[in-house]
Design a protein around this motif. Structure first.
Motif, PDB file in Angstrom:
ATOM      1  N   ILE A  14      27.332  11.997 -13.222  1.00  0.00           N
ATOM      2  CA  ILE A  14      26.298  12.304 -12.211  1.00  0.00           C
ATOM      3  C   ILE A  14      25.923  11.003 -11.662  1.00  0.00           C
ATOM      4  CG2 ILE A  14      23.658  13.224 -11.840  1.00  0.00           C
ATOM      5  CD1 ILE A  14      24.296  14.940 -14.878  1.00  0.00           C
ATOM      6  N   TYR A  49      24.774  11.605  -5.572  1.00  0.00           N
ATOM      7  CA  TYR A  49      24.905  12.647  -5.380  1.00  0.00           C
ATOM      8  C   TYR A  49      26.175  12.799  -5.189  1.00  0.00           C
ATOM      9  CZ  TYR A  49      19.933  11.376  -3.715  1.00  0.00           C
ATOM     10  OH  TYR A  49      18.447  10.835  -4.392  1.00  0.00           O
ATOM     11  N   GLY A  96      23.589  18.198  -8.440  1.00  0.00           N
ATOM     12  CA  GLY A  96      24.486  16.997  -8.763  1.00  0.00           C
ATOM     13  C   GLY A  96      24.793  16.839 -10.195  1.00  0.00           C
TER      14      GLY A  96
END
Ligand SMILES: Nc1ncnc2c1ncn2[C@@H]1O[C@H](COP(=O)(O)OP(=O)(O)OP(=O)(O)O)[C@@H](O)[C@H]1O
Length: 261
Positions: A90, A94, A161
């Motif tokens: 992550i 994003y 995400g």
């Protein structure tokens, strides 16, 4: 699941970019399954480099990485691709495809895992699509599967995400500055979501975060980096003025205080 089983092990991990001073130096670290570890430290301390060496987005100069007892360093490209599925990533920025919808972005985490024509035609297995809907629901985006990514707020984008990373069903989440572009309340919501999901799914998490208060509030363990070396490894409560000075130097940190959710 066996408690305290090792998920990830780093041994003497080094990364030197060109002839610069090494960005990370002889890092030894063991992450048990299910533990949420926050990496803190001043800008340039090596946090991003460390996270990216784990899945070899950045190739370590020397040292070893093991995930689930498999050595990640030294794997061929094909084998690495397989092992990377166990490591969801992550990012701060994003990394969404702006013109694609929320659902398409979530499913894009599967590209490379389904066959080329299947993914080119965007024909994903029904079970994958159903799981993607479940995840969108869990991250609070059930209303928005068809919304284009460029129409979402920062917090919603980070939720996409998170869903995309989880769709590959990882054992480990590598999280690089998840809240850097978010307002304080949204940042807390995103940290809560990541740590709740980690707990629900028994995932190990290594997250790189600038905000000491958020790290203390949501992580079970804090690792402080300074100039590429670990200078603190312990509980969130153990971060006192001396340890914060070791990590950040004299002036670069603020006194931790309670913040309302
Ligand atoms: N691709 C690169 N090429 C050359 N040097 C790099 C590269 N990436 C990082 N560095 C250097 O490595 C060191 C560690 O950087 P890194 O981004 O890992 O630190 P960080 O703790 O994540 O910093 P920040 O909090 O500012 O993101 C810095 O001196 C940085 O300039």
């Amino acid at each position: 699941m066996e408690a305290n089983k090792t998920l990830l092990q780093l041994q003497s991990l080094n990364k030197q970019y060109g002839n610069d001073e090494p960005a990370i130096k002889d890092i030894d670290l063991i992450l048990p399954q299910g533990q949420v570890l926050a990496l803190i430290g001043p800008s340039g301390a090596g946090k991003s480099t460390l996270i990216r060496c784990i899945n070899r987005l950045v190739e370590p100069t020397s040292g070893k990485v093991w995930l689930d007892n498999q050595e990640v360093t030294g794997l061929s490209k094909n084998s690495l691709r397989r092992v990377r599925r166990k490591m969801g990533m992550i990012f701060q920025e994003y990394a969404l495809v702006e013109r694609l919808t929320v659902m398409e972005n979530v499913l894009s985490g599967q590209l490379g895992y389904v066959g080329f024509w299947q993914s080119w035609l965007r024909r994903f297995p029904q079970a994958t699509i159903e799981e993607a809907f479940r995840l969108l629901d869990r991250v609070g985006l059930s209303q928005f599967p068809d919304q284009r990514a460029d129409a979402l707020s920062g917090g919603q984008r980070q939720r996409v995400g998170i869903a995309r990373a989880l769709l590959q069903n990882p054992d480990l989440l590598l999280v690089d500055e998840p809240t850097a572009s978010l307002d304080p309340k949204t940042a807390r919501q995103i940290m809560r979501l990541i740590t709740e999901l980690a707990q629900e799914r028994g995932l190990g998490v290594i997250l790189n975060i600038h905000d000491v208060q958020l790290a203390q509030r949501f992580a079970q363990r804090i690792v402080g980096l300074n100039q590429g070396s670990i200078v603190y490894d312990g509980s969130p409560n153990g971060l006192d003025a001396n340890t914060l000075t070791d990590i950040y130097g004299e002036e670069d940190w603020t006194t931790p205080q309670e913040v309302e959710a």
